[in-house]
Design a protein around this motif. Sequence first.
Motif, PDB file in Angstrom:
ATOM      1  N   UNK A  57       5.711  47.226  64.733  1.00  9.42           N
ATOM      2  CA  UNK A  57       5.902  48.465  65.505  1.00  9.42           C
ATOM      3  C   UNK A  57       6.630  49.551  64.707  1.00  9.42           C
ATOM      4  N   UNK A  58       7.337  49.156  63.638  1.00  7.65           N
ATOM      5  CA  UNK A  58       8.077  50.113  62.829  1.00  7.65           C
ATOM      6  C   UNK A  58       7.180  50.842  61.830  1.00  7.65           C
ATOM      7  N   UNK A  59       5.976  50.310  61.618  1.00 14.58           N
ATOM      8  CA  UNK A  59       5.089  50.876  60.606  1.00 14.58           C
ATOM      9  C   UNK A  59       4.773  52.339  60.888  1.00 14.58           C
ATOM     10  N   UNK A  60       4.478  52.666  62.128  1.00 14.77           N
ATOM     11  CA  UNK A  60       4.154  54.056  62.468  1.00 14.77           C
ATOM     12  C   UNK A  60       5.340  54.978  62.203  1.00 14.77           C
ATOM     13  N   UNK A  61       6.556  54.491  62.470  1.00 16.89           N
ATOM     14  CA  UNK A  61       7.746  55.309  62.220  1.00 16.89           C
ATOM     15  C   UNK A  61       7.938  55.532  60.719  1.00 16.89           C
ATOM     16  N   UNK A  62       7.679  54.498  59.893  1.00 23.42           N
ATOM     17  CA  UNK A  62       7.788  54.645  58.446  1.00 23.42           C
ATOM     18  C   UNK A  62       6.769  55.658  57.937  1.00 23.42           C
TER      19      UNK A  62
END
Length: 400
Positions: free
Chosen positions: A112-117
Amino acid sequence: MRLSDAVLNFPFTPAPHGEPPPDYAHLRRNAPVTPVILPTGHRVWLVTGHADTQTVLSDPRFSRDVRSAGLAIATGTDFFVVSGSFMYMDPPDHTRLRRLVQPFFTPRYLKPLTAAVEALADECLDGFTGLGPPADLVAQFAFPFTVRVTCRLLGMEVSDLAVFRSWVETIPSLTRSTADEIGQAVADMGGYLTEQLHAKRERPGDDPLTVLVNARDTGRITEEEALNLARLLFFAGQDSPGNLIARGALLLMRHPDQWAALCADPSLVDGAVEEILRHSMTSGTGLTHPTVATEDLTLSGVRIRAGEVVVAPLIAANRDPGRFTEPDTFDITRADAASHLAFGKGIHYCLGAPLARIQLRAAFGRLARRFPAIRRADTGDLAWSTDMLPNRIKELTVTW
């Protein structure tokens, strides 16, 4: 050959463009396990082959607790050894401390953190675009991006990028910084992270620092262990990925056919990341992760005695022609790139590897999409920090 016969001084002089010293290839052919002398005067074994390096990294007969050998390779490395980093511990302490933060680096947590990165990469590149051309890819994209990702993971605010960078550049210095300067940087970083840990008691979150505070308050770890883990996560999170982005960009610009292929086919980004890792991770001094033999054993026909220290530069193993076809060729489509040892192997396999891959995919994927015409603005010699662990590109000025 016994250690008393050592004549080679290590580390070797890096080749241009951050390439590994040619000494590695020569030794791999003629003496894959050979004694060398460190700047501290310690005599240790140097290993240059892929198979032997895998053994050193994963065989339980090798210990990471180099304190038992009285080894201090350099001030920067010694900081992590003395500070009690679990990188230089064996089970059960290594297992106990690593297990606390491991859940934050699993693919399941990071997905789920991939989009934020990716959004952070775009935001940083928006700012990068506004500054140039020309612009410094290191100071104006690679470092700010990896700092913001690290702070996002740790649940911290990004405060002073200049101060953060000064810590990253001072603490692992071999010669450029004085002992007093390094000590002050260590103290300042420790004070800052202590404040961050205390703040988590008032404002807990779903992040590693909150877990460390809770573990400290419930007696599972000490205050010192909590701070040491915070140091490692904060320091490594911005140091290695930022350096890899700069090195990877340089590699791609030096191989315009590979850059053109990536720009034309975004699906090649995974292969590009693995080849960049194989080519660039831990380039430079090679003074990384020494190990101590806990019993007598043999590597490539050479007898290693219990208590003797082994240094196995990962960049040497990753250029072994016995494992990689044409290992010095940079090819983002190569089939065997993922066999690299850039993140180590065994129980000490790099905790942050999944997050680093996400960052590198985001960085190079977006650079290829947004800056297909990027190139070096200055064709002269690059400025390298050659006294660091590992060597770093100080500045990479590009245009587009």
